[in-house]
Design a protein around this motif. Structure first.
Motif, PDB file in Angstrom:
ATOM      1  N   VAL A  32       0.838  -1.203   0.000  1.00  0.00           N
ATOM      2  CA  VAL A  32       0.000   0.000   0.000  1.00  0.00           C
ATOM      3  C   VAL A  32       0.872   1.251   0.000  1.00  0.00           C
ATOM      4  O   VAL A  32       0.617   2.193  -0.737  1.00  0.00           O
ATOM      5  CB  VAL A  32      -0.963  -0.005   1.211  1.00  0.00           C
ATOM      6  N   ARG A  33       1.919   1.247   0.821  1.00  0.00           N
ATOM      7  CA  ARG A  33       2.826   2.394   0.856  1.00  0.00           C
ATOM      8  C   ARG A  33       3.524   2.595  -0.485  1.00  0.00           C
ATOM      9  O   ARG A  33       3.690   3.717  -0.939  1.00  0.00           O
ATOM     10  CB  ARG A  33       3.852   2.212   1.964  1.00  0.00           C
ATOM     11  N   ALA A  34       3.952   1.522  -1.111  1.00  0.00           N
ATOM     12  CA  ALA A  34       4.620   1.627  -2.410  1.00  0.00           C
ATOM     13  C   ALA A  34       3.676   2.191  -3.465  1.00  0.00           C
ATOM     14  O   ALA A  34       4.060   3.040  -4.268  1.00  0.00           O
ATOM     15  CB  ALA A  34       5.141   0.256  -2.849  1.00  0.00           C
ATOM     16  N   ARG A  35       2.421   1.739  -3.463  1.00  0.00           N
ATOM     17  CA  ARG A  35       1.441   2.263  -4.428  1.00  0.00           C
ATOM     18  C   ARG A  35       1.141   3.732  -4.164  1.00  0.00           C
ATOM     19  O   ARG A  35       0.997   4.521  -5.079  1.00  0.00           O
ATOM     20  CB  ARG A  35       0.160   1.445  -4.392  1.00  0.00           C
ATOM     21  N   ALA A  36       1.044   4.116  -2.901  1.00  0.00           N
ATOM     22  CA  ALA A  36       0.775   5.511  -2.555  1.00  0.00           C
ATOM     23  C   ALA A  36       1.931   6.396  -3.007  1.00  0.00           C
ATOM     24  O   ALA A  36       1.717   7.483  -3.546  1.00  0.00           O
ATOM     25  CB  ALA A  36       0.549   5.655  -1.056  1.00  0.00           C
ATOM     26  N   HIS A  37       3.159   5.911  -2.824  1.00  0.00           N
ATOM     27  CA  HIS A  37       4.315   6.689  -3.264  1.00  0.00           C
ATOM     28  C   HIS A  37       4.326   6.818  -4.778  1.00  0.00           C
ATOM     29  O   HIS A  37       4.573   7.894  -5.318  1.00  0.00           O
ATOM     30  CB  HIS A  37       5.612   6.042  -2.781  1.00  0.00           C
ATOM     31  N   ALA A  38       4.039   5.744  -5.489  1.00  0.00           N
ATOM     32  CA  ALA A  38       4.007   5.785  -6.952  1.00  0.00           C
ATOM     33  C   ALA A  38       2.944   6.753  -7.442  1.00  0.00           C
ATOM     34  O   ALA A  38       3.177   7.534  -8.368  1.00  0.00           O
ATOM     35  CB  ALA A  38       3.756   4.387  -7.520  1.00  0.00           C
TER      36      ALA A  38
ATOM     37  N   PRO B 267       3.127  12.246 -12.573  1.00  0.00           N
ATOM     38  CA  PRO B 267       2.756  13.596 -13.005  1.00  0.00           C
ATOM     39  C   PRO B 267       1.260  13.769 -13.289  1.00  0.00           C
ATOM     40  O   PRO B 267       0.695  14.814 -12.993  1.00  0.00           O
ATOM     41  CB  PRO B 267       3.570  13.807 -14.277  1.00  0.00           C
ATOM     42  N   LEU B 268       0.604  12.751 -13.829  1.00  0.00           N
ATOM     43  CA  LEU B 268      -0.825  12.860 -14.117  1.00  0.00           C
ATOM     44  C   LEU B 268      -1.625  12.980 -12.825  1.00  0.00           C
ATOM     45  O   LEU B 268      -2.491  13.848 -12.691  1.00  0.00           O
ATOM     46  CB  LEU B 268      -1.317  11.660 -14.926  1.00  0.00           C
ATOM     47  N   HIS B 269      -1.328  12.133 -11.843  1.00  0.00           N
ATOM     48  CA  HIS B 269      -2.018  12.224 -10.560  1.00  0.00           C
ATOM     49  C   HIS B 269      -1.735  13.560  -9.885  1.00  0.00           C
ATOM     50  O   HIS B 269      -2.608  14.180  -9.297  1.00  0.00           O
ATOM     51  CB  HIS B 269      -1.602  11.079  -9.621  1.00  0.00           C
ATOM     52  N   PHE B 270      -0.491  13.999  -9.986  1.00  0.00           N
ATOM     53  CA  PHE B 270      -0.101  15.255  -9.366  1.00  0.00           C
ATOM     54  C   PHE B 270      -0.894  16.414  -9.969  1.00  0.00           C
ATOM     55  O   PHE B 270      -1.385  17.290  -9.245  1.00  0.00           O
ATOM     56  CB  PHE B 270       1.400  15.474  -9.564  1.00  0.00           C
ATOM     57  N   ALA B 271      -1.047  16.422 -11.289  1.00  0.00           N
ATOM     58  CA  ALA B 271      -1.802  17.488 -11.964  1.00  0.00           C
ATOM     59  C   ALA B 271      -3.275  17.461 -11.559  1.00  0.00           C
ATOM     60  O   ALA B 271      -3.872  18.505 -11.292  1.00  0.00           O
ATOM     61  CB  ALA B 271      -1.660  17.356 -13.475  1.00  0.00           C
ATOM     62  N   VAL B 272      -3.850  16.281 -11.500  1.00  0.00           N
ATOM     63  CA  VAL B 272      -5.264  16.155 -11.115  1.00  0.00           C
ATOM     64  C   VAL B 272      -5.460  16.636  -9.685  1.00  0.00           C
ATOM     65  O   VAL B 272      -6.380  17.410  -9.391  1.00  0.00           O
ATOM     66  CB  VAL B 272      -5.753  14.700 -11.278  1.00  0.00           C
ATOM     67  N   HIS B 273      -4.588  16.216  -8.787  1.00  0.00           N
ATOM     68  CA  HIS B 273      -4.704  16.634  -7.384  1.00  0.00           C
ATOM     69  C   HIS B 273      -4.527  18.142  -7.247  1.00  0.00           C
ATOM     70  O   HIS B 273      -5.225  18.791  -6.462  1.00  0.00           O
ATOM     71  CB  HIS B 273      -3.692  15.897  -6.517  1.00  0.00           C
ATOM     72  N   SER B 274      -3.599  18.713  -8.010  1.00  0.00           N
ATOM     73  CA  SER B 274      -3.385  20.160  -7.968  1.00  0.00           C
ATOM     74  C   SER B 274      -4.617  20.910  -8.451  1.00  0.00           C
ATOM     75  O   SER B 274      -5.000  21.930  -7.883  1.00  0.00           O
ATOM     76  CB  SER B 274      -2.178  20.534  -8.826  1.00  0.00           C
ATOM     77  N   GLN B 275      -5.252  20.414  -9.501  1.00  0.00           N
ATOM     78  CA  GLN B 275      -6.471  21.053  -9.996  1.00  0.00           C
ATOM     79  C   GLN B 275      -7.587  21.000  -8.967  1.00  0.00           C
ATOM     80  O   GLN B 275      -8.322  21.975  -8.783  1.00  0.00           O
ATOM     81  CB  GLN B 275      -6.928  20.388 -11.292  1.00  0.00           C
TER      82      GLN B 275
ATOM     83  N   HIS C 107      10.733  19.779  -3.134  1.00  0.00           N
ATOM     84  CA  HIS C 107      10.422  20.879  -4.046  1.00  0.00           C
ATOM     85  C   HIS C 107       9.451  20.384  -5.119  1.00  0.00           C
ATOM     86  O   HIS C 107       9.714  19.390  -5.792  1.00  0.00           O
ATOM     87  CB  HIS C 107      11.699  21.401  -4.699  1.00  0.00           C
ATOM     88  N   PHE C 108       8.325  21.053  -5.262  1.00  0.00           N
ATOM     89  CA  PHE C 108       7.303  20.694  -6.248  1.00  0.00           C
ATOM     90  C   PHE C 108       7.285  21.754  -7.345  1.00  0.00           C
ATOM     91  O   PHE C 108       6.707  22.826  -7.178  1.00  0.00           O
ATOM     92  CB  PHE C 108       5.918  20.615  -5.600  1.00  0.00           C
ATOM     93  N   ASN C 109       7.927  21.474  -8.471  1.00  0.00           N
ATOM     94  CA  ASN C 109       7.981  22.438  -9.574  1.00  0.00           C
ATOM     95  C   ASN C 109       6.604  22.732 -10.158  1.00  0.00           C
ATOM     96  O   ASN C 109       6.316  23.860 -10.537  1.00  0.00           O
ATOM     97  CB  ASN C 109       8.891  21.921 -10.690  1.00  0.00           C
ATOM     98  N   ALA C 110       5.758  21.736 -10.234  1.00  0.00           N
ATOM     99  CA  ALA C 110       4.487  21.875 -10.941  1.00  0.00           C
ATOM    100  C   ALA C 110       3.462  22.727 -10.191  1.00  0.00           C
ATOM    101  O   ALA C 110       2.487  23.162 -10.778  1.00  0.00           O
ATOM    102  CB  ALA C 110       3.894  20.497 -11.227  1.00  0.00           C
ATOM    103  N   LEU C 111       3.665  22.973  -8.912  1.00  0.00           N
ATOM    104  CA  LEU C 111       2.682  23.728  -8.143  1.00  0.00           C
ATOM    105  C   LEU C 111       2.501  25.148  -8.658  1.00  0.00           C
ATOM    106  O   LEU C 111       1.388  25.676  -8.661  1.00  0.00           O
ATOM    107  CB  LEU C 111       3.072  23.783  -6.669  1.00  0.00           C
ATOM    108  N   SER C 112       3.567  25.772  -9.101  1.00  0.00           N
ATOM    109  CA  SER C 112       3.467  27.163  -9.553  1.00  0.00           C
ATOM    110  C   SER C 112       2.550  27.289 -10.773  1.00  0.00           C
ATOM    111  O   SER C 112       1.922  28.323 -10.958  1.00  0.00           O
ATOM    112  CB  SER C 112       4.845  27.736  -9.862  1.00  0.00           C
TER     113      SER C 112
END
Length: 65
Positions: free
Chosen positions: A11-17, A22-30, A48-53
């Motif tokens: 579960v931890r490995a899947r959560a980290h993945a 990047p796709l999950h990160f973009a969806v969560h940011s939106q 450091h999260f580059n995509a947040l800006s």
């Protein structure tokens, strides 16, 4: 290592993945942006999260869990 411990590791490995995809990160940011977030404190180690800006999101502080 017992079965329950193995499942927890999986579960931890899947959560980290998912958190580094990047796709999950973009969806969560939106989602965060639509909820009205701009500045936030994260409960994690400093990263450091580059995509947040790109979503006008800013991490103001890292809090140790």
């Amino acid at each position: 290592m017992g079965p329950q411990s193995q499942r927890l590791g999986h579960v931890r490995a899947r959560a980290h993945a998912a958190s580094t995809d990047p796709l999950h990160f973009a969806v969560h940011s939106q989602i965060l942006k639509r909820l009205g977030l701009g500045k936030m404190k994260l409960m994690s180690a400093p990263v450091h999260f580059n995509a947040l800006s790109g979503f006008n999101l800013e991490v103001t502080e890292f809090v140790q869990p």
